[in-house]
Write a protein that holds these residues in place. Structure first.
Motif, mmCIF file in Angstrom:
data_model
loop_
_atom_site.group_PDB
_atom_site.id
_atom_site.type_symbol
_atom_site.label_atom_id
_atom_site.label_comp_id
_atom_site.label_asym_id
_atom_site.label_seq_id
_atom_site.Cartn_x
_atom_site.Cartn_y
_atom_site.Cartn_z
ATOM 1 N N VAL A 113 0.837 -1.206 0.000
ATOM 2 C CA VAL A 113 0.000 0.000 0.000
ATOM 3 C C VAL A 113 0.867 1.250 0.000
ATOM 4 N N ALA A 114 1.908 1.240 0.821
ATOM 5 C CA ALA A 114 2.773 2.416 0.917
ATOM 6 C C ALA A 114 3.449 2.716 -0.413
ATOM 7 N N SER A 115 3.940 1.684 -1.096
ATOM 8 C CA SER A 115 4.593 1.912 -2.384
ATOM 9 C C SER A 115 3.603 2.471 -3.401
ATOM 10 N N ALA A 116 2.365 1.972 -3.368
ATOM 11 C CA ALA A 116 1.339 2.485 -4.281
ATOM 12 C C ALA A 116 1.034 3.950 -3.992
ATOM 13 N N LEU A 117 0.917 4.297 -2.718
ATOM 14 C CA LEU A 117 0.595 5.676 -2.346
ATOM 15 C C LEU A 117 1.732 6.632 -2.675
ATOM 16 N N LEU A 118 2.962 6.217 -2.417
ATOM 17 C CA LEU A 118 4.104 7.093 -2.698
ATOM 18 C C LEU A 118 4.174 7.413 -4.187
ATOM 19 N N VAL A 119 3.996 6.391 -5.026
ATOM 20 C CA VAL A 119 4.003 6.620 -6.477
ATOM 21 C C VAL A 119 2.838 7.509 -6.878
ATOM 22 N N ASP A 120 1.675 7.280 -6.281
ATOM 23 C CA ASP A 120 0.497 8.064 -6.644
ATOM 24 C C ASP A 120 0.655 9.526 -6.225
ATOM 25 N N TYR A 121 1.292 9.774 -5.080
ATOM 26 C CA TYR A 121 1.517 11.158 -4.660
ATOM 27 C C TYR A 121 2.417 11.885 -5.657
ATOM 28 N N VAL A 122 3.456 11.211 -6.112
ATOM 29 C CA VAL A 122 4.340 11.834 -7.102
ATOM 30 C C VAL A 122 3.563 12.133 -8.381
ATOM 31 N N LEU A 403 0.521 11.466 -18.908
ATOM 32 C CA LEU A 403 0.665 11.215 -17.474
ATOM 33 C C LEU A 403 -0.588 10.602 -16.869
ATOM 34 N N ILE A 404 -1.761 10.987 -17.387
ATOM 35 C CA ILE A 404 -3.018 10.539 -16.778
ATOM 36 C C ILE A 404 -3.174 9.030 -16.884
ATOM 37 N N GLN A 405 -2.524 8.415 -17.876
ATOM 38 C CA GLN A 405 -2.643 6.966 -18.038
ATOM 39 C C GLN A 405 -1.941 6.223 -16.893
ATOM 40 N N LEU A 406 -0.959 6.876 -16.267
ATOM 41 C CA LEU A 406 -0.251 6.268 -15.145
ATOM 42 C C LEU A 406 -1.012 6.462 -13.843
ATOM 43 N N TYR A 407 -1.988 7.352 -13.892
ATOM 44 C CA TYR A 407 -2.655 7.822 -12.684
ATOM 45 C C TYR A 407 -3.668 6.809 -12.170
ATOM 46 N N ILE A 408 -4.052 6.945 -10.947
ATOM 47 C CA ILE A 408 -5.110 6.273 -10.184
ATOM 48 C C ILE A 408 -4.884 4.788 -9.975
ATOM 49 N N VAL A 409 -3.899 4.168 -10.649
ATOM 50 C CA VAL A 409 -3.650 2.754 -10.378
ATOM 51 C C VAL A 409 -3.239 2.574 -8.929
ATOM 52 N N GLY A 410 -2.273 3.383 -8.505
ATOM 53 C CA GLY A 410 -1.761 3.261 -7.140
ATOM 54 C C GLY A 410 -2.806 3.532 -6.083
ATOM 55 N N VAL A 411 -3.613 4.568 -6.308
ATOM 56 C CA VAL A 411 -4.579 4.928 -5.277
ATOM 57 C C VAL A 411 -5.647 3.851 -5.124
ATOM 58 N N PHE A 412 -6.020 3.162 -6.219
ATOM 59 C CA PHE A 412 -7.031 2.107 -6.085
ATOM 60 C C PHE A 412 -6.435 0.818 -5.528
ATOM 61 N N GLY A 471 -0.205 2.707 -20.548
ATOM 62 C CA GLY A 471 0.788 3.354 -19.693
ATOM 63 C C GLY A 471 0.706 2.975 -18.233
ATOM 64 N N ALA A 472 -0.388 2.295 -17.830
ATOM 65 C CA ALA A 472 -0.528 1.919 -16.421
ATOM 66 C C ALA A 472 0.581 0.961 -15.987
ATOM 67 N N TRP A 473 1.140 0.218 -16.941
ATOM 68 C CA TRP A 473 2.211 -0.724 -16.594
ATOM 69 C C TRP A 473 3.417 0.012 -16.030
ATOM 70 N N ILE A 474 3.621 1.271 -16.453
ATOM 71 C CA ILE A 474 4.755 2.045 -15.938
ATOM 72 C C ILE A 474 4.559 2.320 -14.455
ATOM 73 N N ALA A 475 3.316 2.675 -14.074
ATOM 74 C CA ALA A 475 3.027 2.926 -12.660
ATOM 75 C C ALA A 475 3.201 1.653 -11.838
ATOM 76 N N ILE A 476 2.744 0.521 -12.382
ATOM 77 C CA ILE A 476 2.880 -0.750 -11.666
ATOM 78 C C ILE A 476 4.352 -1.107 -11.492
ATOM 79 N N LEU A 477 5.146 -0.880 -12.549
ATOM 80 C CA LEU A 477 6.587 -1.142 -12.453
ATOM 81 C C LEU A 477 7.231 -0.239 -11.408
ATOM 82 N N ALA A 478 6.821 1.038 -11.379
ATOM 83 C CA ALA A 478 7.367 1.965 -10.383
ATOM 84 C C ALA A 478 7.023 1.511 -8.970
ATOM 85 N N MET A 479 5.784 1.023 -8.772
ATOM 86 C CA MET A 479 5.390 0.519 -7.449
ATOM 87 C C MET A 479 6.243 -0.678 -7.048
#
Length: 667
Positions: A113-122, A403-412, A471-479
């Protein structure tokens, strides 16, 4: 130079605040709403746009269902807000989703959860600031082409404002947020009245025709259309980002903290839902025509729109139509919308540092993130967030669509895991609670969290299916990278803690060394050397000797002669160095002492110059730095630096002029 930098720091950040003044930095609900809810409120400016952009791929007929997609987003928003009201009452310490997941599901879930939130905040900072830069470029054409540089400047301004403290930055940002709420409220009310009276003007794009994208000529019918609606719903769910920030920021509220946080959540949910639905309904009423690719999808009288056509954001088009007789009101709406998009990043600037502090306290992030700065803000966390967001803005050239394609994955991800954790929380407490009234309250809360879990898990699946290849895969990789990094940091801290802990050998650790063998390193016979010799003699070691490396025979002979002339009562040892090395002979000699007498303690005294300018550091102490760096890895050796302050250091400590009121009268 030091005085100048201190003055600049005080000018930007203000005077330092004492630790016992922490309670005075807490914020009331009227300030907490703009501080913690600006992210969710700002989604009014881009969530409707994203819904319409996605639906536009299926042509004009698909735009008709945009209010229904907005209604689905609003329902999820209300469910999540109701669920998080249970969170802030159950876990008011500020850990938010991380604490809920760690307590009920284990540390691995908490770090996920923390990794998802940190990425989502950025991403929140990057998306909000980039969107604000796009609005600014619309209002001021000279900024076109320089959106990324402008966005970086805005991040720096927000960073400085937040380094001044939560309460001060919140007060500063409250006015624009309330102006935005008033502006959108005015658009909604006036637009509704005009619609009911038949006086509502059409949007500037109403005369355009919208063509469907390739492969979607059948509109929203069929499997492709169904997935397009799901994708529009997923994009609209960006409106939910920022809800979790309130649960992380509960400690910043005035007492009663949980109650005030829950009230702020309710206000956030009600205001956001009303705004989004109002914008989508007015967009349909004014016939806003919005395209994902205006140059290929929009036509005017059967011909593609001209190359100079600029597609203004939905709110700009609606406000222009509603206030067609009062154009200055439309300008104000555009300005405050751009401001709220910029200030939306402030939610992340309040959530990221607090979460980072808790993670640092638990050993998952560097300890420096747990310390407060001069203004009692978590300064290191604020700077870390700013640097990460700037890197993302530059990498994606401040383009919101990318950028929006990377968004909201982490928060959900955090929403879903947190709600499942809350279900476990209530189940655990119900097993021990005997009071019927309290049990009824807990069961009601569990039902709310269960509905929240089902809804957020459904949205998460939809987001992953519809946005993964976009692009959501980039957010998942970052998490995943942040998760692995935090786990490795935690392992390191655990290993260090185990190595430093007192065990069965605690008694032997208290034993004194057999002897202390002191070595004073000598390059030349000057004042720093004499001071180092004096300090070494004052410590009264059992063995004391001076050590020099013989690189130049003439210099060695001159040193010996001067040593004997001054009758220094310390033996001078000269080490041969046929290859003109300094570090290696000293290390070899020190290690030979340790090898011959393992129970001896070797103390190496190194005279060092203390300089006042950075360029002077390049001219001095290089040999000393290399020696210290190597000696630190030698067991049983203590390195003692003996400083000698050069004239350039005068006035560099910052303590020469006592602060008024700190010196007793008469001194």
């Amino acid at each position: 130079m030091s005085d100048l930098s201190d003055a600049a720091k005080r000018l930007l950040l203000g005077r330092p605040v004492r630790s016992d003044r922490l309670g005075h930095t807490l914020i009331p609900k009227r300030i907490a709403l703009p501080v913690f809810a600006s992210d969710a409120l700002s989604s009014v400016a881009y969530a409707p746009d994203e819904i319409l952009l996605t639906l536009s791929l299926a042509g004009a007929s698909a735009l008709v269902i945009s209010p229904w997609v907005g209604l689905a987003v609003a329902f999820v928003m209300l469910v999540v807000v109701a669920s998080y009201r249970q969170n802030v009452h159950a876990y008011p310490s500020g850990g938010g989703d991380y604490e809920v997941a760690t307590t009920n599901l284990g540390p691995t879930a908490g770090v996920t959860v923390a990794s998802a939130l940190l990425v989502d905040y950025v991403l929140t900072v990057a998306v909000s600031i980039s969107s604000g830069a796009q609005y600014a470029a619309t209002a001021f054409p000279p900024l076109r082409g320089h959106e990324a540089a402008f966005a970086v400047g805005l991040v720096i301004l927000l960073t400085v404002a937040n380094l001044r403290g939560v309460k001060e930055s919140g007060t500063l940002f409250a006015i624009p947020v309330y102006m935005f709420m008033f502006a959108i409220g005015a658009v909604a009310i006036v637009g509704a009245i005009q619609f009911l009276t038949g006086n509502l003007a059409m949007a500037e794009s109403a005369q355009l025709q919208l063509l469907p994208g390739s492969g979607l000529n059948e509109g929203v019918s069929g499997l492709a259309g169904f997935f397009l609606i799901l994708r529009a719903f997923a994009s609209g769910c960006a409106a939910l980002t920022g809800v979790e920030a309130i649960s992380n920021g509960v400690p910043a509220f005035k007492k009663p903290k949980s109650k005030n946080a829950a009230t702020t959540l309710a206000l956030l949910g009600g205001i956001s839902v009303t705004m989004i639905l109002s914008i989508l309904l007015l967009a349909r009423a004014t016939h806003v025509t919005f395209a994902d690719d205006p140059m290929t999808q929009l036509t005017r009288n059967g011909q593609p729109v001209e190359a100079t056509y600029i597609q203004h954001p939905v709110i700009s088009q609606i406000s222009t139509a509603v206030f067609h007789d009062v154009p200055w009101m439309a300008v104000i709406v555009s300005i405050v919308t751009g401001l709220i998009l910029i200030l939306a990043a402030n939610t992340a600037f309040n959530g990221f540092p607090v979460l980072g502090s808790i993670l640092a306290r638990d050993g998952f992030l560097p300890r420096q993130l747990h310390t407060r700065g001069d203004r009692l803000a978590f300064s290191n966390g604020i700077v870390t967030l700013a640097l990460a967001a700037i890197a993302l803005i530059i990498a994606f050239d401040a383009e919101v669509t990318r950028l929006i394609q990377l968004y909201i994955v982490g928060v959900f991800v955090s929403f879903t895991v947190s709600q499942f954790g809350m279900i476990k929380h209530w189940g655990r407490h119900l097993r021990t609670e005997a009071d019927p009234a309290e049990r009824a309250r807990m069961m009601r809360s569990r039902v709310i969290n269960t509905i929240g879990f089902i809804m957020t898990a459904t949205v998460l699946v939809v987001v992953l299916i519809t946005k993964f290849t976009h692009g959501a895969w980039i957010a998942i990789l970052a998490m995943a990278i942040v998760f692995a990094l935090m786990q490795s940091i935690h392992r390191h801290y655990a290993q260090v803690r185990a190595e430093l802990a007192l065990g069965a050998d605690a008694a032997s650790a208290r034993a004194l060394p057999s002897r202390v063998h002191a070595i004073v390193l000598v390059s030349h016979l000057h004042r720093p050397t004499m001071r180092a010799l004096s300090y070494a003699r004052a410590s009264r070691p059992q063995i004391l000797e001076a050590l020099t490396v013989g690189v130049d025979p003439e210099d060695v002979e001159a040193l010996r002669a001067q040593w004997e002339e001054l009758a220094i009562p310390v033996p001078l040892r000269v080490l041969d160095s046929p290859f003109r090395e300094i570090t290696r002979p000293v290390l070899t000699y020190v290690r030979s002492i340790r090898r011959d007498s393992p129970r001896d303690l070797v103390v190496v005294y190194i005279p060092e110059y203390v300089v006042g300018h950075w360029w002077e550091q390049l001219l001095h102490n290089q040999s000393a730095l290399r020696l210290k760096g190597r000696l630190l890895f030698t067991p049983g050796v203590v390195v003692a630096s003996v400083p000698w302050q050069l004239a350039s250091t005068e006035g560099q400590t910052g303590l020469e002029d006592p602060v008024r009121g700190t010196v007793p009268r008469g001194y």
